[in-house]
Design an enzyme around this catalytic site. Structure first.
Site, PDB file in Angstrom:
ATOM      1  N   ARG A 154      20.521  -0.314  20.691  1.00 41.03           N
ATOM      2  CA  ARG A 154      19.172  -0.396  20.104  1.00 41.03           C
ATOM      3  C   ARG A 154      18.467  -1.690  20.502  1.00 41.03           C
ATOM      4  O   ARG A 154      17.317  -1.677  20.929  1.00 41.03           O
ATOM      5  CB  ARG A 154      19.277  -0.285  18.575  1.00 41.03           C
ATOM      6  CG  ARG A 154      19.682   1.098  18.084  1.00 41.03           C
ATOM      7  CD  ARG A 154      19.888   1.084  16.584  1.00 41.03           C
ATOM      8  NE  ARG A 154      21.010   0.219  16.227  1.00 41.03           N
ATOM      9  CZ  ARG A 154      22.222   0.654  15.853  1.00 41.03           C
ATOM     10  NH1 ARG A 154      22.446   1.935  15.749  1.00 41.03           N
ATOM     11  NH2 ARG A 154      23.176  -0.191  15.569  1.00 41.03           N
ATOM     12  N   ILE A 155      19.171  -2.825  20.345  1.00 41.84           N
ATOM     13  CA  ILE A 155      18.528  -4.113  20.637  1.00 41.84           C
ATOM     14  C   ILE A 155      18.327  -4.278  22.144  1.00 41.84           C
ATOM     15  O   ILE A 155      17.244  -4.666  22.596  1.00 41.84           O
ATOM     16  CB  ILE A 155      19.362  -5.277  20.049  1.00 41.84           C
ATOM     17  CG1 ILE A 155      19.312  -5.218  18.519  1.00 41.84           C
ATOM     18  CG2 ILE A 155      18.857  -6.618  20.568  1.00 41.84           C
ATOM     19  CD1 ILE A 155      20.297  -6.119  17.813  1.00 41.84           C
ATOM     20  N   ASP A 174      27.004  -1.266  30.045  1.00 41.85           N
ATOM     21  CA  ASP A 174      27.374  -0.672  28.763  1.00 41.85           C
ATOM     22  C   ASP A 174      28.245   0.538  29.077  1.00 41.85           C
ATOM     23  O   ASP A 174      27.779   1.488  29.713  1.00 41.85           O
ATOM     24  CB  ASP A 174      26.106  -0.245  27.995  1.00 41.85           C
ATOM     25  CG  ASP A 174      26.398   0.205  26.562  1.00 41.85           C
ATOM     26  OD1 ASP A 174      27.462   0.818  26.342  1.00 41.85           O
ATOM     27  OD2 ASP A 174      25.576  -0.064  25.677  1.00 41.85           O
ATOM     28  N   ARG A 235      27.647 -11.717  18.922  1.00 43.76           N
ATOM     29  CA  ARG A 235      28.506 -12.361  17.940  1.00 43.76           C
ATOM     30  C   ARG A 235      29.237 -13.508  18.621  1.00 43.76           C
ATOM     31  O   ARG A 235      29.535 -13.443  19.814  1.00 43.76           O
ATOM     32  CB  ARG A 235      29.544 -11.370  17.378  1.00 43.76           C
ATOM     33  CG  ARG A 235      28.986 -10.421  16.322  1.00 43.76           C
ATOM     34  CD  ARG A 235      28.667 -11.168  15.028  1.00 43.76           C
ATOM     35  NE  ARG A 235      28.140 -10.329  13.967  1.00 43.76           N
ATOM     36  CZ  ARG A 235      26.855 -10.112  13.719  1.00 43.76           C
ATOM     37  NH1 ARG A 235      25.922 -10.661  14.478  1.00 43.76           N
ATOM     38  NH2 ARG A 235      26.477  -9.355  12.710  1.00 43.76           N
ATOM     39  N   ASP A 259      22.881 -18.080  19.743  1.00 38.52           N
ATOM     40  CA  ASP A 259      22.362 -17.845  18.388  1.00 38.52           C
ATOM     41  C   ASP A 259      23.512 -17.644  17.413  1.00 38.52           C
ATOM     42  O   ASP A 259      23.312 -17.701  16.200  1.00 38.52           O
ATOM     43  CB  ASP A 259      21.461 -16.598  18.391  1.00 38.52           C
ATOM     44  CG  ASP A 259      20.765 -16.373  17.052  1.00 38.52           C
ATOM     45  OD1 ASP A 259      20.182 -17.350  16.532  1.00 38.52           O
ATOM     46  OD2 ASP A 259      20.810 -15.246  16.529  1.00 38.52           O
ATOM     47  N   GLU A 264      30.605 -20.181  11.760  1.00 37.65           N
ATOM     48  CA  GLU A 264      29.222 -20.473  11.334  1.00 37.65           C
ATOM     49  C   GLU A 264      29.231 -20.970   9.896  1.00 37.65           C
ATOM     50  O   GLU A 264      29.961 -20.416   9.074  1.00 37.65           O
ATOM     51  CB  GLU A 264      28.371 -19.209  11.453  1.00 37.65           C
ATOM     52  CG  GLU A 264      28.228 -18.755  12.903  1.00 37.65           C
ATOM     53  CD  GLU A 264      27.383 -17.489  13.064  1.00 37.65           C
ATOM     54  OE1 GLU A 264      26.822 -17.009  12.064  1.00 37.65           O
ATOM     55  OE2 GLU A 264      27.296 -16.979  14.191  1.00 37.65           O
ATOM     56  N   HIS A 283      21.758 -18.391  14.041  1.00 40.20           N
ATOM     57  CA  HIS A 283      22.008 -16.964  13.765  1.00 40.20           C
ATOM     58  C   HIS A 283      20.822 -16.352  13.007  1.00 40.20           C
ATOM     59  O   HIS A 283      20.992 -15.747  11.951  1.00 40.20           O
ATOM     60  CB  HIS A 283      23.324 -16.769  12.978  1.00 40.20           C
ATOM     61  CG  HIS A 283      23.789 -15.343  12.988  1.00 40.20           C
ATOM     62  ND1 HIS A 283      25.105 -14.980  12.785  1.00 40.20           N
ATOM     63  CD2 HIS A 283      23.119 -14.171  13.178  1.00 40.20           C
ATOM     64  CE1 HIS A 283      25.216 -13.655  12.832  1.00 40.20           C
ATOM     65  NE2 HIS A 283      24.014 -13.139  13.068  1.00 40.20           N
ATOM     66  N   GLY A 285      18.476 -14.542  14.838  1.00 40.31           N
ATOM     67  CA  GLY A 285      17.878 -13.558  15.736  1.00 40.31           C
ATOM     68  C   GLY A 285      17.293 -12.371  14.983  1.00 40.31           C
ATOM     69  O   GLY A 285      16.212 -11.884  15.298  1.00 40.31           O
TER      70      GLY A 285
HETATM   71  N1  LIG Z   1      21.896 -12.639  16.481  1.00 42.44           N
HETATM   72  C1  LIG Z   1      21.576 -11.885  15.464  1.00 42.44           C
HETATM   73  O1  LIG Z   1      20.961 -12.320  14.498  1.00 42.44           O
HETATM   74  C2  LIG Z   1      21.940 -10.424  15.493  1.00 42.44           C
HETATM   75  C3  LIG Z   1      21.187  -9.524  14.718  1.00 42.44           C
HETATM   76  C4  LIG Z   1      21.498  -8.172  14.795  1.00 42.44           C
HETATM   77  C5  LIG Z   1      22.557  -7.740  15.588  1.00 42.44           C
HETATM   78  N2  LIG Z   1      23.279  -8.642  16.303  1.00 42.44           N
HETATM   79  C6  LIG Z   1      24.381  -8.181  17.160  1.00 42.44           C
HETATM   80  O2  LIG Z   1      23.842  -7.310  18.128  1.00 42.44           O
HETATM   81  C7  LIG Z   1      24.783  -6.265  18.364  1.00 42.44           C
HETATM   82  C8  LIG Z   1      24.039  -5.063  18.895  1.00 42.44           C
HETATM   83  O3  LIG Z   1      23.229  -4.482  17.886  1.00 42.44           O
HETATM   84  P1  LIG Z   1      22.549  -3.054  18.132  1.00 42.44           P
HETATM   85  O4  LIG Z   1      21.803  -2.698  16.910  1.00 42.44           O
HETATM   86  O5  LIG Z   1      21.878  -3.035  19.437  1.00 42.44           O
HETATM   87  O6  LIG Z   1      23.876  -2.176  18.186  1.00 42.44           O
HETATM   88  P2  LIG Z   1      24.099  -0.822  18.997  1.00 42.44           P
HETATM   89  O7  LIG Z   1      25.350  -0.241  18.449  1.00 42.44           O
HETATM   90  O8  LIG Z   1      22.866  -0.005  19.022  1.00 42.44           O
HETATM   91  O9  LIG Z   1      24.334  -1.337  20.497  1.00 42.44           O
HETATM   92  C9  LIG Z   1      25.510  -1.964  20.922  1.00 42.44           C
HETATM   93  C10 LIG Z   1      25.800  -1.461  22.316  1.00 42.44           C
HETATM   94  O10 LIG Z   1      26.927  -2.172  22.822  1.00 42.44           O
HETATM   95  C11 LIG Z   1      27.639  -1.264  23.623  1.00 42.44           C
HETATM   96  N3  LIG Z   1      28.985  -1.704  23.923  1.00 42.44           N
HETATM   97  C12 LIG Z   1      30.143  -1.435  23.261  1.00 42.44           C
HETATM   98  N4  LIG Z   1      31.179  -2.000  23.912  1.00 42.44           N
HETATM   99  C13 LIG Z   1      30.661  -2.632  24.998  1.00 42.44           C
HETATM  100  C14 LIG Z   1      31.230  -3.388  26.056  1.00 42.44           C
HETATM  101  N5  LIG Z   1      32.555  -3.575  26.151  1.00 42.44           N
HETATM  102  N6  LIG Z   1      30.402  -3.889  27.007  1.00 42.44           N
HETATM  103  C15 LIG Z   1      29.068  -3.681  26.942  1.00 42.44           C
HETATM  104  N7  LIG Z   1      28.472  -2.956  25.971  1.00 42.44           N
HETATM  105  C16 LIG Z   1      29.261  -2.452  25.009  1.00 42.44           C
HETATM  106  C17 LIG Z   1      27.589   0.054  22.840  1.00 42.44           C
HETATM  107  O11 LIG Z   1      27.854   1.158  23.684  1.00 42.44           O
HETATM  108  C18 LIG Z   1      26.152   0.034  22.339  1.00 42.44           C
HETATM  109  O12 LIG Z   1      25.279   0.731  23.209  1.00 42.44           O
HETATM  110  C19 LIG Z   1      25.464  -6.052  17.014  1.00 42.44           C
HETATM  111  O13 LIG Z   1      26.767  -5.572  17.159  1.00 42.44           O
HETATM  112  C20 LIG Z   1      25.438  -7.426  16.379  1.00 42.44           C
HETATM  113  O14 LIG Z   1      26.681  -8.045  16.571  1.00 42.44           O
HETATM  114  C21 LIG Z   1      22.989  -9.960  16.271  1.00 42.44           C
END
Ligand SMILES: NC(=O)c1ccc[n+]([C@@H]2O[C@H](COP(=O)([O-])OP(=O)(O)OC[C@H]3O[C@@H](n4cnc5c(N)ncnc54)[C@H](O)[C@@H]3O)[C@@H](O)[C@H]2O)c1
Length: 327
Positions: A154-155, A174, A235, A259, A264, A283, A285
């Site tokens: 999603r992100i 991915d 993370r 971030d 933390e 953190h 983001g």
């Molecule tokens: N910094 C922040 O404040 C903040 C905020 C929200 C989320 N996040 C992090 O962002 C991550 C992604 O969020 P999202 O909503 O996009 O999740 P999401 O589940 O939609 O996307 C994560 C993607 O990572 C892929 N993935 C899994 N294993 C992988 C690998 N070995 N190599 C590459 N890609 C791989 C998955 O297939 C998926 O498409 C979360 O898991 C969270 O840890 C951080």
């Protein structure tokens, strides 16, 4: 009356919409007495006494905590759930939910802020003006570079048009990528080593799992271009911080922006703090006004649904609990 504990400090305001919705749905709402990120078992259990559901931040729901607390649901306000031992939650019948989609724009904007902030040396320029020591040294142009997204979920997807709008080419890695979507958006999918070799800017947006822990390590750092920029928005566990600090101290990489961190808040003794071309964030983001509103309402709704006997499937992590599960 079902009781909910609110742990994210920024949500502890009875004027917020989510709070009113929980009250209207018949919940008693309590605020945690202090920030619980990194809390020990004893402290967390004290806060969880008499609590049925948590609108949760990143405090650690370990097997120990889950076996002693009497929880029915943990509603993470956010999408990362590595702070919850999900198998243990399932063993104890605790449903774990997230708020998919509520933070995409915020994290994408924060990623851009860090990338642009680094390329334009926003912090350095500010310091120069304040000290009266202007260097006016030029920096590389971002447009025309290749940005590698690790984790095209999603992100990652939300970042694509924003990067392309800045004139960057986008590649991604991915293992579960939506190849049709990637092709339609002109995003080239690469094997991870190829992405590390190819990209000028690399941003991490995948979850921290057994496979991705220390994804950025001595080996993968060596694959990166000497003038690459690394941004970790996923993370802290994705990056071997000692390896990154050592590589950057040796002059490898143009810079990095983090971030998220293994521990933390980042301890003030961290070797990362001595590295000048490293941009650090708290953190945040996923946090803007809109995402806070959306996440808190979404997480509260997940608890309201569960308590009312509905099953918010798309938000639930341990969906195998569905049959026969009751609040
Ligand atoms: N910094 C922040 O404040 C903040 C905020 C929200 C989320 N996040 C992090 O962002 C991550 C992604 O969020 P999202 O909503 O996009 O999740 P999401 O589940 O939609 O996307 C994560 C993607 O990572 C892929 N993935 C899994 N294993 C992988 C690998 N070995 N190599 C590459 N890609 C791989 C998955 O297939 C998926 O498409 C979360 O898991 C969270 O840890 C951080």
């Amino acid at each position: 009356m079902p009781r909910v504990l609110i742990t994210p400090p920024q949500f502890q305001d009875p004027n917020r919409t989510y709070y009113k919705r929980l009250i209207a749905a018949g919940f008693e709402v309590r605020f945690a007495s202090k920030p619980l990120t990194g809390a020990d078992t004893k402290t967390l259990l004290r806060e969880l006494e008499g609590i049925d559901g948590v609108l949760a931040s990143t405090e650690p729901y370990t097997r120990d905590v889950l076996s002693q607390a009497k929880l029915r649901g943990i509603a993470r306000a956010g999408v990362g759930y590595d702070s919850v031992d999900v198998p243990a939650a399932s063993d104890h019948g605790v449903v774990v939910t997230i708020t998919p989609g509520a933070v995409d724009v915020s994290v994408a904007e924060h990623t851009l802020a860090l990338v642009l902030g680094f390329f334009r040396d926003v912090i350095g320029r500010d310091r120069e003006v304040r000290s009266g020591q202007w260097t006016r040294a030029a920096r590389p142009r971002l447009a025309g570079k290749t940005h590698g997204i690790v984790g095209l979920g999603r992100i990652g997807k939300s970042l694509v048009p924003r990067l392309q709008g800045l004139g960057l080419s986008v590649v991604a890695h991915d293992p579960f990528a939506d190849a049709v979507w990637a092709a339609s958006q002109k995003v080239q999918l690469l094997a991870s080593d190829d992405l590390f070799r190819t990209a000028d800017v690399i941003s991490l947006h995948c979850p921290c799992t057994a496979e991705t822990t220390n994804l950025i390590c001595d080996r993968t750092l060596k694959l990166m271009k000497p003038d690459a920029v690394l941004v970790n928005m996923g993370r802290g566990g994705l990056v071997d911080e000692d390896a990154l600090a050592a590589a950057m101290r040796g002059g490898h990489l143009f810079g990095a922006a983090l971030d998220v961190f293994k521990v933390e808040p980042l301890p003030t003794t961290s070797p990362l703090l001595g590295i000048p071309n490293l941009l650090l964030a708290t953190h945040t983001g996923g946090l803007d006004f809109q995402s806070e509103e959306d996440m808190s309402c979404f997480a509260a709704q997940n608890l309201i649904d569960l308590q009312a006997g509905r099953w918010p499937e798309a938000s639930i992590i341990n969906r195998q609990l569905k049959n026969g599960w009751k609040w």
